[in-house]
Design an enzyme around this catalytic site. Sequence first.
Site, PDB file in Angstrom:
ATOM      1  CE1 TYR A  76      -4.534  -0.737  -4.457  1.00  0.00           C
ATOM      2  CE2 TYR A  76      -5.104  -3.103  -4.824  1.00  0.00           C
ATOM      3  CZ  TYR A  76      -4.850  -2.201  -3.977  1.00  0.00           C
ATOM      4  OH  TYR A  76      -4.906  -2.342  -2.604  1.00  0.00           O
TER       5      TYR A  76
ATOM      6  CE  LYS B  62      -4.508   1.180  -1.217  1.00  0.00           C
ATOM      7  NZ  LYS B  62      -4.179   0.096  -0.647  1.00  0.00           N
TER       8      LYS B  62
ATOM      9  CB  SER C   4      -0.802  -0.034   1.147  1.00  0.00           C
ATOM     10  OG  SER C   4      -2.159  -0.815   0.971  1.00  0.00           O
TER      11      SER C   4
ATOM     12  CB  VAL D 160      -0.196  -5.793   4.364  1.00  0.00           C
ATOM     13  CG1 VAL D 160      -1.701  -5.350   4.836  1.00  0.00           C
ATOM     14  CG2 VAL D 160      -0.234  -6.040   2.574  1.00  0.00           C
TER      15      VAL D 160
ATOM     16  CE1 TYR E 209      -4.793   1.180   3.935  1.00  0.00           C
ATOM     17  CE2 TYR E 209      -2.931   0.577   5.373  1.00  0.00           C
ATOM     18  CZ  TYR E 209      -3.619   0.708   4.113  1.00  0.00           C
ATOM     19  OH  TYR E 209      -2.821   0.720   3.020  1.00  0.00           O
TER      20      TYR E 209
END
Length: 310
Positions: free
Chosen positions: A192, A71, A68, A262, A244
Amino acid sequence: MLEKRDYVDKIIKKAIKQTEKYKDIGELASYIPELANVNPDSFAFCLVTVDGEVFSYGESEKIFSIQSISKILSLIMALHDNDPISVFDKVGSEPTSYEFNSLVPITDKATNPFINAGAMTTASMVKGANVDEKFERILAYYKKLSSFEDAYLIKDIYESEMETTDRNRAIAYYLKSKDIFSDNPNDVLDLYIRNCSIATNVCALAKTGAVLANKGYKPKTKEKLLSKKEVQIIVSQMATCGMYENSGRYLMEVGIPSKSGVSGGILGVVPGVCGLGVYCPRIDKSGNSVRGIELFKILAKDLGFTIFIN
Ligand code: DON
């Protein structure tokens, strides 16, 4: 200079030692089978100052998938290819208390660019004739930003995630149904997942953080890679949404704008000072590295990295 270097080095070594008690806490991310295929005890840390000075510890060259933390990359590319107003027409900028792969925070649009739905939205805004071309642009940009010229797609991670990514596929189709993008949802999902599968190491993360800490300029070469506006958007979103559903608590207890993945990596930005990269693959329920958070917490206190207390 040497005195200062010795001082910083001593504090970091002490902090690393203090976090040893967390090394067995947390679990590997096994929902992507290939992610569980790592040594749970791996540990690496790197700090890169805005002058380009590097402090590295542990397995600092060890490759892991960026997950992530990518992102950040798709947000940067979406901002390069579109103006910020049209980006944030399609994706929100508010924190969420739901997990990163939840469908709940998508009403009209994804709550922020750092949950899965938000990152698929920004990925859909990256220009290119097809998925290959879009991904090549993102990867090329990451190589520049991180000074990690050998960055590549980790095929085993990509394939493992593509086989188990039903939830993300649902998110991609849902976004299409909401007219967030008109592309084929399978292509957006593919891009993605490729982004998540980019190979990195802690020094590449810290060097990326150092560009963000240095107003968008690469330390040493002074090459301008990001506008000040882009830096402000990315670092503020890292502060409010980067960890998050734990982002608020983390900002309160650590106070370093950060983005986690992760696989156990965290990228931190201390504006005007340095970038940080940590890797320790045991993660908590939200998907954040347990020992990584504890290390950043100690460094924030001992080296004055908390952005709210200066
Ligand atoms: O979409 C997924 O589930 C992963 N490729 C990325 C998730 C992730 O890294 C969330 N992290 N903390």
